[in-house]
Design an enzyme around this catalytic site. Structure first.
Site, PDB file in Angstrom:
ATOM      1  N   GLU A  96       0.831  -1.202   0.000  1.00 27.33           N
ATOM      2  CA  GLU A  96       0.000   0.000   0.000  1.00 27.33           C
ATOM      3  C   GLU A  96       0.866   1.252   0.000  1.00 27.33           C
ATOM      4  O   GLU A  96       1.932   1.296   0.611  1.00 27.33           O
ATOM      5  CB  GLU A  96      -0.943  -0.013   1.203  1.00 27.33           C
ATOM      6  CG  GLU A  96      -1.970  -1.131   1.104  1.00 27.33           C
ATOM      7  CD  GLU A  96      -2.952  -1.172   2.268  1.00 27.33           C
ATOM      8  OE1 GLU A  96      -4.055  -1.706   2.055  1.00 27.33           O
ATOM      9  OE2 GLU A  96      -2.629  -0.689   3.369  1.00 27.33           O
ATOM     10  N   CYS A 345      -1.584   6.347   9.829  1.00 28.73           N
ATOM     11  CA  CYS A 345      -0.343   5.775  10.353  1.00 28.73           C
ATOM     12  C   CYS A 345      -0.618   4.505  11.154  1.00 28.73           C
ATOM     13  O   CYS A 345      -1.471   4.482  12.036  1.00 28.73           O
ATOM     14  CB  CYS A 345       0.350   6.809  11.237  1.00 28.73           C
ATOM     15  SG  CYS A 345       1.894   6.234  11.934  1.00 28.73           S
TER      16      CYS A 345
END
EC number: 2.1.1.192
Length: 386
Positions: A96, A345
């Site tokens: 990703e 994150c």
């Protein structure tokens, strides 16, 4: 350097190795400069479009070379404009990459490995385990693919990628062989031409590799600490058992000493509710960082399915922040971006892990079936799919 077609993938070359390759096939090294501009400034992958290169060389490149980046298998757009890309690699694995637009810049978060071996307990990628390192072409190819998708080539003149952070899946410093030439291409004017301060490498504490990085390349540094002492960090970031916090901080100090990209190191600290977010721990962190020029990014924990942790409350984050500021430290609480598409994150992995696992299992099954067909009938074969 070759892909499954047997051709040489030019995305596996930085400027120096591109020149060496062109010389090895009997061409002048300046041709490498021209080719790199077509690849990275224009975003081209078709040699026929490289009009300042003579036809004979274009035909030679067409026969022997390829410009191949990971393909987009899925693209999700967040309400805040963040875009998460799932990119398909050779062998069926996926990684990703996240593009984060802001008012005055656009940051691309790039992966360095399929999965991660460091087993940080709060990170979704770590739950996937480690599969393999990415090649240089797969690292720089993330930038190339996304730049083309959003129209961010220099020639298009649309919203560019202004910053790159090596904060995606994996520990960058455990893939130094391919990280260094990829960084060089991000910085080189014939590549993406970003300034040293706009390309950031984040590490969880591979101390010897951090010293090696200093000798190889100068870029911005972020260190993932997440705990104020060794006891807690051993639990949250297991590599700390091998390279303790004080050694990690000392290595960061050595890296930024004399660096043109770093006046200070960026400290990354994920805020885990009632785990590492007390005011006492804030005092402890300030003392641990004493002597290291730094700014601190407090990162609200981004939950993922099965995680044992919760995000610290705003009030606990504020109190933690105020304690750090009382020591004269620069503190920023990071705004969570792309949370609705699991692009924030610590969230990278998710569906990619499931698809990668399925593709690996299917590939293994197909390989075993093929081997069965080629075996004599009298043989007995045990098939085990991992």
């Amino acid at each position: 350097m070759s892909d499954v077609s047997g051709k040489v993938n030019l995305l596996n070359f930085d400027h120096k190795s591109m020149r060496e390759y062109l010389e090895s096939i009997g061409e002048k090294p300046f041709r490498a400069d021209q080719i790199m501009k077509w690849i990275y400034h224009f975003g081209y992958s078709d040699f026929e479009q490289m009009t300042n290169i003579n036809k004979k060389l274009r035909e030679k490149l067409q026969r022997n070379c390829i410009i191949s980046a990971p393909d987009i298998s899925e693209k999700q757009v967040s309400e805040d404009g963040t875009i998460k890309y799932a990119l398909k690699l050779e062998g069926g694995q996926e990684v990703e990459t996240v593009w984060i637009p802001e008012n005055d810049r656009a940051t691309l978060c790039v992966s360095s490995q399929v999965g991660c071996a460091l087993e940080c307990t709060f990170c979704a990628t770590a739950q996937q385990g480690f599969n393999r390192n990415l090649s240089m072409a797969e690292i720089i190819g993330q930038v190339w693919r996304v730049a083309n998708d959003i129209g961010a080539t220099r020639i298009a003149g649309t919203r560019p990628i202004t910053n790159i952070v090596m904060m995606g899946m994996g520990e960058p410093l455990l893939n130094m062989k391919n990280l260094i030439p990829a960084l060089d291409t991000m910085l080189n004017d014939l590549g993406y031409g970003l300034s040293k301060r706009r390309v950031t490498v984040s590490t969880s504490g591979v101390v010897p590799a951090l010293d090696m990085l200093k000798a190889k390349i100068d870029c911005a540094l972020a260190i993932s600490i997440h705990a104020p002492n060794n006891k807690l960090r051993d639990e949250l970031v297991p590599i700390n058992k091998k390279y303790p916090l004080e050694d990690f901080i000392a290595a960061a100090g050595r890296y930024i000493e004399g660096s043109k990209a770093n006046k200070q190191a960026t400290i990354e600290y994920v805020m885990l509710d009632h785990v590492n977010d007390s005011t006492d721990q804030a005092h402890e962190l300030a003392h641990a960082l004493k002597g290291l020029p730094s700014k601190i990014n407090l990162i609200p924990f981004n939950p993922y399915p099965g995680s044992p942790y919760s995000r610290s409350s705003n009030s606990r984050i504020d109190r933690f922040d105020k304690v750090l500021q009382s020591y004269g430290l620069t503190v920023i609480t990071r705004r969570t971006r792309g949370e609705d598409i699991d692009a924030a994150c610590g969230q990278l992995a998710g569906d990619v892990f499931d698809r990668t696992k399925r593709s690996v299992i299917n590939a293994a099954k197909n390989a075993e079936i093929s081997s069965l067909k080629n075996q004599p009938k009298a043989d007995t074969i045990s098939i085990k799919v991992v």
